[in-house]
Design an enzyme around this catalytic site. Structure first.
Site, PDB file in Angstrom:
ATOM      1  N   ARG A 311      -4.196  12.920 -25.343  1.00 52.88           N
ATOM      2  CA  ARG A 311      -2.823  12.487 -25.320  1.00 52.88           C
ATOM      3  C   ARG A 311      -2.679  11.550 -27.337  1.00 52.88           C
ATOM      4  O   ARG A 311      -1.684  12.020 -27.184  1.00 52.88           O
ATOM      5  CB  ARG A 311      -2.607  11.702 -24.484  1.00 52.88           C
ATOM      6  N   CYS A 342     -12.492  18.822 -36.481  1.00 52.64           N
ATOM      7  CA  CYS A 342     -11.752  19.265 -38.084  1.00 52.64           C
ATOM      8  C   CYS A 342      -9.863  18.847 -38.345  1.00 52.64           C
ATOM      9  O   CYS A 342      -9.317  20.307 -38.809  1.00 52.64           O
ATOM     10  CB  CYS A 342     -11.924  20.436 -38.470  1.00 52.64           C
ATOM     11  N   GLU A 343      -9.572  17.712 -37.674  1.00 51.06           N
ATOM     12  CA  GLU A 343      -8.304  16.943 -37.579  1.00 51.06           C
ATOM     13  C   GLU A 343      -7.979  16.314 -37.674  1.00 51.06           C
ATOM     14  O   GLU A 343      -8.889  15.555 -37.076  1.00 51.06           O
ATOM     15  CB  GLU A 343      -7.443  18.249 -36.176  1.00 51.06           C
TER      16      GLU A 343
END
Ligand SMILES: *Cc1c(COP(=O)(O)O)cnc(C)c1O
Length: 417
Positions: A311, A342-343
């Site tokens: 969320r 990796c975000e």
């Protein structure tokens, strides 16, 4: 006074993590039962009231069984949710099937279980007839279009939502269904999500009750139930006042007595399909601080990531965080609490004032009991966590194990790992 107090203590978590490593979701059985009981009390004025728990919020059979014991049914919108309901011994009209863009095989399964089918579109009348035939009890989903306002607040935008039928379509669908042999009708609508307002359900109820009177007059069908669906929310922040389910139940009762009773329709049953309200506060995501990083900001790296709770990454949603054992400490640090994807949106909190966090500290991420684990995914090859249940007697039971690399690789073809 902090409102968001974890239902587990540091000591408890230290005991639990000796057996089940972090991260995990943990649910509070006592809290779940109390919420369900209060809901039933708030609607006890309506004979036939039933909550159909929205399975998508927390699809775990142990949770469904607890809710079944409290008198709830299930609200499903997929094949696997129907299968899970069946496996938990929900039978016939204890299952609501509120789907959209529904594959034929799902109508087949719903019909086989005797579930109440809630049609999202008028074209589904013929589709259902050809697929499994028209059952005696049937429901249709209404979308009034436009924006949905409470007072001067715009709550949501039904006119932009893909769900439901127009008023004219709903009346036409009822006529067709009656001609095809349906005898008992229901009306369903979901106009706003996560409402933290005691006004939403009563306002929705009044719209649907007035519609029911109109539809009954226009078609002569017997309307057996009105399904207020989901949408009662919870305050994710500490500042917001929570809903009062008793005020909500009473508001719906007033609309019922003012609109339905005078129309001779006082036998209508009220149904709900709450997900978030039932479960969100009763689930924590528990994670451990494993790294700290000092660059342009202060980061705490934890062993959970967006895969466990999407969320914040998906909606920028706020989830309250408690550092266990430091409940009373001064919040004199400002952190980004981040996972290992990796975000760059993999952040449980951004610029959050918290007490000083040391490596090894346990963090409780609150209100993760609905649309939490359930929305999980496997990006970056990350594995989903376990789900635990804190039982009423204080013991802890694993109700879903954590995924393993074997699970992750299991659907691949031509390679063995
Ligand atoms: C998602 C959903 C619910 C539950 O919504 P909450 O916001 O969790 O209360 C109920 N009914 C339908 C049809 C849904 O799609």
């Amino acid at each position: 006074m902090p409102r968001k107090i974890p239902f587990v203590t540091k000591n408890q978590i230290e005991e639990i993590t000796k057996i089940y490593p972090t991260p995990f979701h943990i649910y509070d059985e006592a809290g779940i039962r109390k919420t369900a009981r209060d809901l039933y009390k708030a609607f006890s004025w309506n004979k036939g009231f039933k909550e159909y728990f929205a399975v998508k919020a927390t699809p775990n059979p142990t949770i469904l069984r607890i809710l079944k014991e409290e008198g709830c049914g299930t609200d499903c919108s997929s094949l696997t949710e129907l299968m899970m309901s069946e496996r938990c011994d929900f039978k016939g009209e204890e299952i609501m099937f509120s789907s959209n863009e529904t594959p034929a095989e799902e109508f087949v399964k719903a019909a086989e279980l005797g579930a109440i089918i809630n049609l999202d579109d008028i074209t589904h009348v013929e589709f259902l007839k050809e697929t499994v035939g028209i059952p005696k009890t049937i429901s249709c989903r209404f979308n009034p279009g436009g924006v949905f306002e409470l007072g001067t607040d715009i709550m949501d935008n039904p006119g932009d939502a893909k769900y439901g039928m127009t008023r004219a379509q709903l009346i036409e669908a009822f006529k067709m269904l009656k001609e095809y042999g349906a005898e008992e009708f229901g009306i369903h609508s979901f106009l706003a999500s996560n409402t933290v307002s005691n006004e939403y359900y009563p306002a929705l109820a009044r719209i649907l009750f007035e519609l029911a009177v109109e539809v009954q007059r226009a078609t002569g069908v017997h309307i057996g139930f009105i399904n207020l669906s989901g949408g009662i929310g919870i305050p994710y922040t500490e500042e917001k006042e929570p809903n009062d389910i008793f005020v909500i139940g009473d508001g719906v009762r007033k609309a019922f007595e003012e609109v339905l009773v005078p129309a001779g329709m006082g036998d209508i049953k009220i149904y709900t399909e709450l997900g978030r309200y039932m479960l969100a506060p009763h689930g924590h995501l528990v994670t451990q601080a494993v790294h700290e990083k000092h660059t342009y900001k202060e980061y705490i790296g934890v062993d959970a990531c967006a895969v466990n709770l999407m969320r914040p990454a998906m909606y920028g949603a706020y989830h309250h965080i408690t550092v266990l054992g430091k409940e009373r400490a001064i919040k004199d640090h400002m952190y980004d609490i981040v996972g290992s994807l990796c975000e760059n949106n993999d952040k449980f909190a951004i610029n959050r004032p918290l007490p000083e966090i040391e490596k090894g500290d346990y963090l409780v991420i609150h209100d993760a009991g609905a649309h939490g684990f359930a929305m999980g995914y496997n990006y970056n090859g990350k594995l989903k966590s376990a789900e635990l249940l804190l039982k009423e007697d204080g013991t802890v039971e694993m109700i879903r194990r954590a995924e393993t690399p074997e699970d992750y690789f299991a659907t691949l073809y031509g390679f063995n790992f």
